[in-house]
Design an enzyme around this catalytic site. Structure first.
Site, PDB file in Angstrom:
ATOM      1  N   GLY A 142       1.899 -16.825  12.395  1.00  0.00           N
ATOM      2  CA  GLY A 142       1.885 -16.000  13.600  1.00  0.00           C
ATOM      3  C   GLY A 142       1.316 -16.771  14.763  1.00  0.00           C
ATOM      4  N   HIS A 151       9.395 -13.143   9.859  1.00  0.00           N
ATOM      5  CA  HIS A 151       8.438 -12.369   9.057  1.00  0.00           C
ATOM      6  C   HIS A 151       8.031 -11.105   9.807  1.00  0.00           C
ATOM      7  CE1 HIS A 151       5.325 -12.213   5.859  1.00  0.00           C
ATOM      8  NE2 HIS A 151       4.524 -11.717   6.792  1.00  0.00           N
ATOM      9  N   MET A 188      -1.807 -14.054  -0.006  1.00  0.00           N
ATOM     10  CA  MET A 188      -2.503 -13.770   1.259  1.00  0.00           C
ATOM     11  C   MET A 188      -3.691 -14.711   1.358  1.00  0.00           C
ATOM     12  SD  MET A 188      -1.024 -11.416   3.099  1.00  0.00           S
ATOM     13  CE  MET A 188      -2.216 -11.777   4.377  1.00  0.00           C
ATOM     14  N   HIS A 244       7.306  -7.857   4.996  1.00  0.00           N
ATOM     15  CA  HIS A 244       6.063  -7.809   4.223  1.00  0.00           C
ATOM     16  C   HIS A 244       5.493  -6.400   4.338  1.00  0.00           C
ATOM     17  CE1 HIS A 244       1.680  -9.591   3.921  1.00  0.00           C
ATOM     18  NE2 HIS A 244       1.959  -8.766   2.921  1.00  0.00           N
ATOM     19  N   ASP A 263       0.509 -16.764   3.512  1.00  0.00           N
ATOM     20  CA  ASP A 263       0.454 -15.945   4.718  1.00  0.00           C
ATOM     21  C   ASP A 263      -0.980 -15.739   5.189  1.00  0.00           C
ATOM     22  OD1 ASP A 263       0.925 -14.118   6.717  1.00  0.00           O
ATOM     23  OD2 ASP A 263       1.702 -12.532   5.424  1.00  0.00           O
ATOM     24  N   GLY A 264      -1.259 -16.270   6.396  1.00  0.00           N
ATOM     25  CA  GLY A 264      -2.561 -16.037   7.008  1.00  0.00           C
ATOM     26  C   GLY A 264      -3.301 -17.323   7.328  1.00  0.00           C
ATOM     27  N   GLY A 265      -3.494 -17.573   8.616  1.00  0.00           N
ATOM     28  CA  GLY A 265      -4.295 -18.717   9.038  1.00  0.00           C
ATOM     29  C   GLY A 265      -3.651 -20.067   8.808  1.00  0.00           C
ATOM     30  N   MET A 286       2.763  -2.259   8.508  1.00  0.00           N
ATOM     31  CA  MET A 286       1.417  -1.777   8.134  1.00  0.00           C
ATOM     32  C   MET A 286       1.291  -0.284   8.401  1.00  0.00           C
ATOM     33  SD  MET A 286      -0.948  -4.816   9.664  1.00  0.00           S
ATOM     34  CE  MET A 286      -0.473  -6.538   9.521  1.00  0.00           C
ATOM     35  N   GLY A 289      -3.892  -7.500   7.683  1.00  0.00           N
ATOM     36  CA  GLY A 289      -4.152  -6.526   8.750  1.00  0.00           C
ATOM     37  C   GLY A 289      -3.911  -7.088  10.139  1.00  0.00           C
ATOM     38  N   PHE A 290      -4.187  -8.368  10.326  1.00  0.00           N
ATOM     39  CA  PHE A 290      -4.132  -8.921  11.683  1.00  0.00           C
ATOM     40  C   PHE A 290      -3.697 -10.386  11.674  1.00  0.00           C
ATOM     41  CE2 PHE A 290      -7.418  -5.733  11.218  1.00  0.00           C
ATOM     42  CZ  PHE A 290      -7.064  -4.820  12.204  1.00  0.00           C
ATOM     43  N   SER A 303       5.691 -15.012  12.097  1.00  0.00           N
ATOM     44  CA  SER A 303       5.354 -13.585  12.058  1.00  0.00           C
ATOM     45  C   SER A 303       5.400 -13.000  13.469  1.00  0.00           C
ATOM     46  CB  SER A 303       3.949 -13.417  11.479  1.00  0.00           C
ATOM     47  OG  SER A 303       3.489 -12.119  11.750  1.00  0.00           O
ATOM     48  N   ASP A 328       5.711  -7.779   9.594  1.00  0.00           N
ATOM     49  CA  ASP A 328       4.556  -7.177   8.923  1.00  0.00           C
ATOM     50  C   ASP A 328       4.534  -5.674   9.139  1.00  0.00           C
ATOM     51  OD1 ASP A 328       3.066  -9.452   7.826  1.00  0.00           O
ATOM     52  OD2 ASP A 328       2.906 -10.099   9.920  1.00  0.00           O
ATOM     53  N   MET A 338       2.897  -3.773   3.894  1.00  0.00           N
ATOM     54  CA  MET A 338       1.475  -3.523   3.615  1.00  0.00           C
ATOM     55  C   MET A 338       1.269  -2.031   3.732  1.00  0.00           C
ATOM     56  SD  MET A 338       0.049  -6.813   5.644  1.00  0.00           S
ATOM     57  CE  MET A 338       1.650  -7.025   6.390  1.00  0.00           C
TER      58      MET A 338
HETATM   59  C1  DX5 Z   1      -1.619 -10.473   8.243  1.00  0.00           C
HETATM   60  C2  DX5 Z   1      -0.144 -10.666   8.238  1.00  0.00           C
HETATM   61  C3  DX5 Z   1       0.305 -12.011   8.635  1.00  0.00           C
HETATM   62  C4  DX5 Z   1      -0.075 -12.429  10.044  1.00  0.00           C
HETATM   63  C5  DX5 Z   1      -0.129 -13.943  10.048  1.00  0.00           C
HETATM   64  O1  DX5 Z   1      -1.907  -9.301   7.609  1.00  0.00           O
HETATM   65  O2  DX5 Z   1       0.397 -10.399   6.955  1.00  0.00           O
HETATM   66  O3  DX5 Z   1       1.707 -12.169   8.446  1.00  0.00           O
HETATM   67  O4  DX5 Z   1       0.820 -11.976  11.026  1.00  0.00           O
HETATM   68  O5  DX5 Z   1      -0.624 -14.363  11.277  1.00  0.00           O
HETATM   69  P1  DX5 Z   1      -1.453 -15.718  11.451  1.00  0.00           P
HETATM   70  O6  DX5 Z   1      -0.521 -16.824  11.093  1.00  0.00           O
HETATM   71  O7  DX5 Z   1      -1.850 -15.705  12.890  1.00  0.00           O
HETATM   72  O8  DX5 Z   1      -2.637 -15.646  10.512  1.00  0.00           O
HETATM   73 ZN    ZN Z   2       2.548 -10.981   6.563  1.00  0.00          ZN
END
Ligand code: DX5
Ligand code: ZN
Length: 216
Positions: free
Chosen positions: A192, A31, A135, A64, A170-172, A35, A140-141, A8, A33, A66
């Site tokens: 990310g 990827h 998710m 993606h 996606d996420g963490g 937003m 968001g972040f 990401s 994002d 959002m």
């Molecule tokens: C969060 C995004 C993710 C984010 C993932 O809303 O959709 O794609 O960038 O980042 P990490 O891998 O750091 O959680």
């Molecule tokens: Zn994403």
């Protein structure tokens, strides 16, 4: 078959995006994002960034969205170069129409669900999509912590989707939890912080691609 990895760019150094893309030239997707500050509490990229990335790399782009009511923007994102276009279940009143339109325009249609949305909500759409994005943080972040109950969700999802449907998580995602995520049924890992926060994003992508064979 190894898992696909989609770094990401939200976690990349955007002041040198082209070099960042070169550091992950072994990635399976990029990827992006998008937003809008309404669906999620953050504002990021739009169509010009997707076009710029398309010109800088031949790696397929995974967008993606959002954003609230993505329907009016689908064609522009497909034309900008999104091979995979993901819309949120929670953001579409006419989800089947959005998915059909993405596929008709020639891209792969994925549907994303937020952590609170149950797998049962996807029952009537799974036969129409190319993939589902789970998710595993609240969107968001970057740099958030993986919600552990997501593993169970991935397993439940794997049981109801057609065999060739991708499951993107996606996420963490980290080098520690990647193996469990893949064993639960994921086929694409978004990352990310783990990729861009590492010393060698190239090596980290490589390690994540082997997540299902390496026990960490
Ligand atoms: C969060 C995004 C993710 C984010 C993932 O809303 O959709 O794609 O960038 O980042 P990490 O891998 O750091 O959680
Ligand atoms: Zn994403």
């Amino acid at each position: 078959m190894s898992v696909k990895v989609s770094p990401s760019i939200l976690a990349a150094d955007l002041s040198r995006l082209k070099e960042e893309l070169q550091r992950i030239e072994n990635a399976d997707y990029i990827h992006v994002d998008v937003m809008d500050g309404r669906f999620v509490p953050n504002i990021t990229f739009g169509i010009p960034i997707v076009e710029a990335i398309r010109k800088s790399t031949s790696i397929p782009i995974d967008v993606h969205l959002m954003i609230v009511d993505p329907m009016p923007y689908i064609k522009e994102f497909v034309d900008a170069g999104a091979e995979v276009l993901t819309v949120h279940y929670e953001a579409c009143t006419h989800l089947h129409r959005a998915v059909t339109s993405i596929k008709t325009l020639g891209s792969k249609a994925f549907v994303a669900i937020n952590p609170h949305t149950p797998i049962s909500a996807l029952e009537e759409i799974v036969n129409f999509v190319d993939g589902i994005l789970v998710m595993s943080v609240n969107p968001g972040f970057s740099y958030q912590k993986f919600i552990p109950t997501s593993l169970d969700k991935i397993r439940k999802l794997r049981a109801i989707v057609p065999k060739d449907t991708d499951i993107e998580v996606d996420g963490g995602v980290t080098l520690k939890n990647a193996a469990d995520i893949v064993r639960s049924g994921a086929t694409i890992l978004v990352s990310g912080a783990t990729v861009f926060g590492s010393e060698s994003p190239y090596e980290t992508v490589k390690q994540l691609q082997k997540a299902d064979v390496v026990t960490t």
